[in-house]
Design a protein around this motif. Structure first.
Motif, short mmCIF file in Angstrom:
data_model
loop_
_atom_site.label_atom_id
_atom_site.label_comp_id
_atom_site.label_asym_id
_atom_site.label_seq_id
_atom_site.Cartn_x
_atom_site.Cartn_y
_atom_site.Cartn_z
N THR A 198 0.76 -1.00 -0.19
CA THR A 198 0.27 0.33 0.53
C THR A 198 0.49 1.44 -0.01
O THR A 198 1.08 2.11 -0.93
CB THR A 198 -0.84 0.08 0.89
OG1 THR A 198 -1.43 -1.37 0.98
CG2 THR A 198 -1.65 1.36 1.14
N ARG A 199 1.55 1.12 1.18
CA ARG A 199 2.77 2.40 0.95
C ARG A 199 3.73 3.02 -0.21
O ARG A 199 3.78 3.70 -0.73
CB ARG A 199 3.74 2.29 2.16
CG ARG A 199 4.63 3.14 2.35
CD ARG A 199 5.39 3.00 3.77
NE ARG A 199 4.87 2.72 4.89
CZ ARG A 199 5.06 1.31 4.82
NH1 ARG A 199 5.34 0.03 4.93
NH2 ARG A 199 4.22 0.94 6.67
N ASP A 200 4.20 1.16 -1.09
CA ASP A 200 4.72 1.78 -2.23
C ASP A 200 4.02 1.61 -3.11
O ASP A 200 4.03 3.08 -4.26
CB ASP A 200 4.71 0.40 -2.93
CG ASP A 200 6.10 -0.01 -1.48
OD1 ASP A 200 6.84 1.41 -1.15
OD2 ASP A 200 7.23 -1.48 -2.19
N TRP A 201 2.05 1.31 -3.04
CA TRP A 201 1.28 2.40 -4.41
C TRP A 201 1.39 3.52 -4.10
O TRP A 201 1.08 4.14 -4.74
CB TRP A 201 0.33 0.86 -4.01
CG TRP A 201 -0.66 1.09 -5.53
CD1 TRP A 201 -0.60 0.66 -7.09
CD2 TRP A 201 -1.27 2.56 -5.78
NE1 TRP A 201 -1.63 1.34 -7.76
CE2 TRP A 201 -2.00 2.59 -7.08
CE3 TRP A 201 -2.31 3.08 -5.11
CZ2 TRP A 201 -2.95 3.22 -7.26
CZ3 TRP A 201 -3.08 4.12 -5.50
CH2 TRP A 201 -3.84 4.57 -6.69
N LEU A 202 0.96 3.61 -2.84
CA LEU A 202 0.97 5.51 -3.11
C LEU A 202 1.73 6.52 -3.29
O LEU A 202 1.54 7.29 -4.06
CB LEU A 202 0.27 5.79 -1.05
CG LEU A 202 -1.50 5.00 -0.92
CD1 LEU A 202 -0.85 4.67 0.61
CD2 LEU A 202 -2.33 6.03 -1.55
N SER A 203 3.27 5.59 -3.01
CA SER A 203 4.18 6.55 -2.86
C SER A 203 4.36 6.99 -4.78
O SER A 203 4.76 7.70 -5.46
CB SER A 203 5.98 5.91 -2.23
OG SER A 203 5.25 6.11 -1.04
N ALA A 204 4.67 5.87 -4.96
CA ALA A 204 3.99 6.04 -7.18
C ALA A 204 3.56 6.50 -7.88
O ALA A 204 2.51 6.69 -8.74
CB ALA A 204 3.90 4.09 -8.07
N HIS A 205 1.90 6.84 -6.41
CA HIS A 205 1.07 7.62 -7.06
C HIS A 205 0.90 9.24 -6.24
O HIS A 205 -0.42 9.20 -6.03
CB HIS A 205 -0.67 6.85 -7.49
CG HIS A 205 0.03 5.49 -8.52
ND1 HIS A 205 0.15 4.37 -7.91
CD2 HIS A 205 -0.49 5.15 -9.59
CE1 HIS A 205 0.48 3.73 -9.09
NE2 HIS A 205 -0.06 4.15 -10.10
N PRO A 206 1.48 9.72 -6.52
CA PRO A 206 1.40 10.97 -5.34
C PRO A 206 -0.14 11.82 -6.00
O PRO A 206 -0.88 12.61 -4.95
CB PRO A 206 2.79 11.71 -5.39
CG PRO A 206 3.39 11.47 -6.62
CD PRO A 206 2.82 9.86 -6.77
N ASP A 207 -0.33 12.00 -7.32
CA ASP A 207 -1.21 13.08 -7.87
C ASP A 207 -2.39 11.84 -8.06
O ASP A 207 -4.12 12.73 -8.54
CB ASP A 207 -0.77 12.97 -9.11
CG ASP A 207 0.38 13.90 -9.09
OD1 ASP A 207 0.47 14.50 -8.41
OD2 ASP A 207 1.25 13.67 -10.38
N ALA A 208 -3.19 10.80 -7.30
CA ALA A 208 -4.41 10.26 -7.39
C ALA A 208 -4.62 10.43 -5.95
O ALA A 208 -4.26 10.33 -5.25
CB ALA A 208 -3.76 8.22 -7.26
N HIS A 209 -6.21 10.69 -5.97
CA HIS A 209 -6.74 11.49 -5.06
C HIS A 209 -8.00 11.03 -5.03
O HIS A 209 -8.81 11.11 -4.01
CB HIS A 209 -6.88 13.10 -5.66
CG HIS A 209 -5.64 13.94 -5.46
ND1 HIS A 209 -4.75 13.84 -4.64
CD2 HIS A 209 -4.88 14.32 -6.51
CE1 HIS A 209 -3.46 14.87 -4.75
NE2 HIS A 209 -3.24 15.18 -5.79
N LYS A 210 -8.61 9.94 -5.82
CA LYS A 210 -10.14 9.45 -5.81
C LYS A 210 -9.93 8.25 -5.60
O LYS A 210 -10.01 7.32 -7.18
CB LYS A 210 -10.95 10.02 -6.75
CG LYS A 210 -11.12 11.68 -6.46
CD LYS A 210 -12.21 11.91 -7.25
CE LYS A 210 -12.43 13.77 -7.56
NZ LYS A 210 -13.46 13.89 -7.65
N ILE A 211 -9.38 7.49 -4.67
CA ILE A 211 -8.91 6.08 -4.62
C ILE A 211 -9.86 5.19 -3.62
O ILE A 211 -10.02 5.31 -2.58
CB ILE A 211 -7.97 5.91 -3.98
CG1 ILE A 211 -6.99 6.54 -4.90
CG2 ILE A 211 -6.85 4.28 -3.62
CD1 ILE A 211 -5.17 7.27 -3.58
N VAL A 212 -10.38 4.22 -4.54
CA VAL A 212 -11.01 3.00 -3.13
C VAL A 212 -10.17 2.18 -2.98
O VAL A 212 -9.72 1.07 -4.50
CB VAL A 212 -12.56 3.08 -3.77
CG1 VAL A 212 -12.85 1.05 -2.69
CG2 VAL A 212 -13.25 3.51 -4.45
#
Length: 316
Positions: A198-212
């Motif tokens: 989860t941490r790696d995915w969020l770090s790779a997608h800093p501009d994602a603001h609408k995630i389920v």
């Protein structure tokens, strides 16, 4: 053909005298006691067995096919009347169920379909759809008409049947948010790996603001939520998961105003599993009608219906 024992059919299941001459012996092969759901099911089975004059012996296989096989072989050697398994190993379980059937010993598998065994548990896809409907409501409130990503943390080794819990959520969300990108991450039944992924995915997608985020169970949900909070991504995320374990319910209690990303958990009413499985086992052993597949009720718990759900638990 499995030939059940000829228990006296005119005595109700709660009458211990029906079993005075020969007490039924059930072997339960559980996975482990490191997650709340398995603990609840174990306690429920033991309580129901004791209440109905049934000898219940429990072993833990840690989801290891060899250990599971050896434990059940031991039950057979000791003269078991029926086997219950909760290891969610479809290939191994189906092979064991076939061998037991040849010996005239019925088997009930909890939450995983084994060929030649009875099934008790969740209609996995239906549970996923129910959770998905709740996820859509929460997404519409928080994100409006757009979801960028649907990120699944699931245990691939659990097989396609358990994966349906996530599939149902994804399908309901995609029906409304057709452009959302679906991501599958194999958490390998490990909370530490779930958190790292989860941490790696969020770090790779800093501009994602609408995630389920969709967790296969609440242990995954807890790990996802911890990372989302630590990384300051609560406003970007919604988390839904399965089981309604104490951690998920406590989180909802602490955020009844909806100030959390972890907004939905699907309850399989695990506190009723033991009673229902033992009832099913008794019917099988007595030769009474038992469906090949019997399902538990699913309740999706959210901040909006939390009090009602807690009241139903208290009543039970």
């Amino acid at each position: 053909e499995i030939r059940p024992r000829d228990w006296s059919s005119d005595v109700c299941s709660s009458d211990l005298s029906a079993f005075a001459e020969e007490q039924p012996y059930i072997g339960f092969c559980n996975m482990f006691m490191s997650e709340d759901f398995f603990i609840t099911v174990s306690k429920g089975l033991h309580a129901a067995a004791e209440a109905n004059g049934i000898k219940l012996e429990e072993n833990f296989a840690q989801r290891d096919a060899v250990v599971m096989t050896q434990a059940i072989e031991t039950y057979v050697t000791k003269g078991v009347d029926l086997v219950i398994d909760f290891n969610v190993l479809p290939e191994t379980g189906s092979a064991i169920a076939a061998e037991l059937k040849a010996k005239g010993i019925p088997m009930i598998s909890i939450d995983c379909i084994y060929q030649d065994a009875y099934f008790f548990g969740v209609n996995n896809y239906g549970a996923g759809e129910a959770l998905g409907e709740a996820a859509v409501i929460q997404a519409q409130k928080k994100f409006g008409d757009k979801v960028d990503f649907i990120v699944n943390l699931y245990d691939a080794a659990s097989g396609d049947e358990i994966k349906k819990r996530n599939d149902g959520v994804v399908d309901k969300l995609k029906a409304v948010y057709a452009d959302a990108e679906v991501v599958w991450l194999d958490s390998q039944a490990d909370d530490v790996k779930t958190a790292a992924m989860t941490r790696d995915w969020l770090s790779a997608h800093p501009d994602a603001h609408k995630i389920v985020f969709v967790g296969q169970n609440d242990d995954r949900g807890y790990a996802i939520n911890t990372v989302v909070e630590n990384e300051g991504r609560r406003d970007d995320s919604i988390i839904v998961s399965h089981n309604a374990d104490p951690g998920a319910i406590e989180n909802l209690k602490n955020h009844k105003d909806g100030s959390t990303a972890w907004l939905c958990t699907a309850s399989y009413n695990s506190h009723l599993y033991g009673e229902q499985v033992i009832n099913m086992a008794q019917r099988i052993l007595k030769g009474e009608p038992a469906e090949q597949m019997e399902y538990t009720k699913v309740t999706v718990v959210t901040p909006e219906n939390l009090d009602e759900y807690l009241a139903s638990l208290e009543a039970a």
